[in-house]
Design an enzyme around this catalytic site. Structure first.
Site, PDB file in Angstrom:
ATOM      1  N   ILE A   1       0.814  -1.215   0.000  1.00  0.00           N
ATOM      2  CA  ILE A   1       0.000   0.000   0.000  1.00  0.00           C
ATOM      3  C   ILE A   1       0.848   1.267   0.000  1.00  0.00           C
ATOM      4  O   ILE A   1       0.635   2.163  -0.811  1.00  0.00           O
ATOM      5  CB  ILE A   1      -0.952   0.010   1.223  1.00  0.00           C
ATOM      6  CG1 ILE A   1      -1.913  -1.187   1.139  1.00  0.00           C
ATOM      7  CG2 ILE A   1      -1.711   1.326   1.323  1.00  0.00           C
ATOM      8  CD1 ILE A   1      -2.777  -1.368   2.357  1.00  0.00           C
ATOM      9  N   TYR A   2       1.828   1.354   0.932  1.00  0.00           N
ATOM     10  CA  TYR A   2       2.588   2.609   1.006  1.00  0.00           C
ATOM     11  C   TYR A   2       3.556   2.764  -0.170  1.00  0.00           C
ATOM     12  O   TYR A   2       3.822   1.835  -0.906  1.00  0.00           O
ATOM     13  CB  TYR A   2       3.302   2.761   2.343  1.00  0.00           C
ATOM     14  CG  TYR A   2       4.414   1.779   2.649  1.00  0.00           C
ATOM     15  CD1 TYR A   2       5.524   1.645   1.819  1.00  0.00           C
ATOM     16  CD2 TYR A   2       4.383   1.022   3.824  1.00  0.00           C
ATOM     17  CE1 TYR A   2       6.554   0.780   2.110  1.00  0.00           C
ATOM     18  CE2 TYR A   2       5.415   0.155   4.123  1.00  0.00           C
ATOM     19  CZ  TYR A   2       6.493   0.041   3.272  1.00  0.00           C
ATOM     20  OH  TYR A   2       7.510  -0.823   3.583  1.00  0.00           O
ATOM     21  N   GLU A   3       4.081   3.991  -0.332  1.00  0.00           N
ATOM     22  CA  GLU A   3       4.949   4.356  -1.463  1.00  0.00           C
ATOM     23  C   GLU A   3       4.242   4.130  -2.809  1.00  0.00           C
ATOM     24  O   GLU A   3       4.863   3.793  -3.807  1.00  0.00           O
ATOM     25  CB  GLU A   3       6.264   3.560  -1.418  1.00  0.00           C
ATOM     26  CG  GLU A   3       7.133   3.820  -0.212  1.00  0.00           C
ATOM     27  CD  GLU A   3       7.651   5.254  -0.155  1.00  0.00           C
ATOM     28  OE1 GLU A   3       7.736   5.883  -1.231  1.00  0.00           O
ATOM     29  OE2 GLU A   3       7.936   5.741   0.947  1.00  0.00           O
ATOM     30  N   GLY A   4       2.941   4.316  -2.806  1.00  0.00           N
ATOM     31  CA  GLY A   4       2.136   4.070  -4.007  1.00  0.00           C
ATOM     32  C   GLY A   4       1.671   2.628  -3.997  1.00  0.00           C
ATOM     33  O   GLY A   4       2.482   1.712  -3.912  1.00  0.00           O
TER      34      GLY A   4
ATOM     35  N   ASN B   1       1.544   1.443  -9.052  1.00  0.00           N
ATOM     36  CA  ASN B   1       2.874   1.189  -9.600  1.00  0.00           C
ATOM     37  C   ASN B   1       2.810   0.384 -10.894  1.00  0.00           C
ATOM     38  O   ASN B   1       3.615   0.589 -11.808  1.00  0.00           O
ATOM     39  CB  ASN B   1       3.748   0.472  -8.565  1.00  0.00           C
ATOM     40  CG  ASN B   1       4.424   1.440  -7.617  1.00  0.00           C
ATOM     41  OD1 ASN B   1       5.393   2.112  -7.970  1.00  0.00           O
ATOM     42  ND2 ASN B   1       3.913   1.535  -6.400  1.00  0.00           N
TER      43      ASN B   1
END
Length: 275
Positions: A85-88, A93
């Site tokens: 979930i995090y960093e896109g 992505n």
């Protein structure tokens, strides 16, 4: 870990080209790092999903105990979920990965039409590549898989053009094909590099063979799924014949059960993963 090492190395090398005393240092660093944004996205997607799958299988092996806090896999399973979930999110992505190649293709920076103009010629040319190389069969399969991925991307562009960006299921199929390509390419390059340095490669070679074989199966399935959802009638029939001609040469019949057993036994005997 081959894609992580490769991506970090390439990114750091690019960042070092920026003069430290430049008044636009931060901006130039950002631009330099953007060059490998696709590789970063691939590493993030594949790494987080691999970790999640390993945590899930580890918990399953422990049975009911694995789900209790007295055992570490409950924590692993819970904590790895956020990685997708995090960093896109991984879905975002995947759109970035395919979107980059879509842009390159539309600007004709990727010579897709030229590459696919003579399929029989492509197949013959690849049959003659890498003569005498270590893992020659795997390298040939990778080249075939690259052309097959270009074929699916080409058909998608012909049908949707720039509107392909809204075809999220199709974008994900192509992204997954590209992820497998980068993974196999990086692994084969790493094993070849070790071999050139005179380092042991017995288990590494088996890992590369296993990974290549399984990735070719995955890419084949994704290509068939993409083409059958893009075309109909005679166009579909003709494209399927081309896809199948690639797949027949791509897929490497190999005893993967034995290879995986030998890899697992080596890890168990060493009591560590050190490849």
């Amino acid at each position: 870990d081959s894609i992580v090492y490769r991506t970090v190395y390439d990114t750091e090398k690019e960042a070092q080209t920026v003069p430290a005393d430049s008044p636009y240092h931060g901006k130039l660093i950002g631009k330099a790092l953007e060059k490998y944004a696709i590789e970063d996205s691939i590493a993030k997607v594949f790494g987080s999903e691999s970790l999640g799958r390993i945590a899930d299988e580890g918990l399953q092996i422990h049975g009911g105990y694995g789900f209790t806090e007295e055992y570490p896999f409950a924590g692993f399973y819970r904590n790895t979920r956020i990685d997708r979930i995090y960093e896109g999110t991984n879905e975002i992505n995947r759109q970035i990965i395919t979107g980059y190649f879509l842009k390159k293709a539309l600007l004709e920076e990727l010579p897709i039409r030229e590459k696919l103009r003579n399929v029989p010629g492509i197949l013959k040319e690849i049959d003659d590549l890498y003569y005498g190389d270590l893992l020659r069969r795997e390298k040939q399969s990778l080249e075939l898989a690259k052309h097959l991925t270009m074929l699916v991307l080409h058909e998608a562009i012909c049908k949707f053009g720039q509107a392909m960006r809204t075809e999220h299921q199709l974008m994900e199929i192509i992204a997954d094909m590209l992820i497998h390509l980068y993974l196999v390419d990086s692994t084969l390059a790493r094993v070849s590099q070790r071999n050139e340095k005179g380092m042991p490669i017995d288990i590494q070679k088996k890992i590369a063979q296993t990974l290549s074989s399984e990735s070719m199966y995955q890419i084949s399935t994704l290509a068939m799924k993409g083409i059958t959802n893009l075309l109909v009638g005679d166009a579909l029939k003709g494209s399927l014949e081309i896809v199948e001609s690639f797949i027949r040469r791509m897929v490497i019949p190999r005893d993967l059960f034995t290879l995986k057993r030998e890899i697992a036994e080596d890890i168990i005997n060493k009591e560590e993963y050190n490849y």
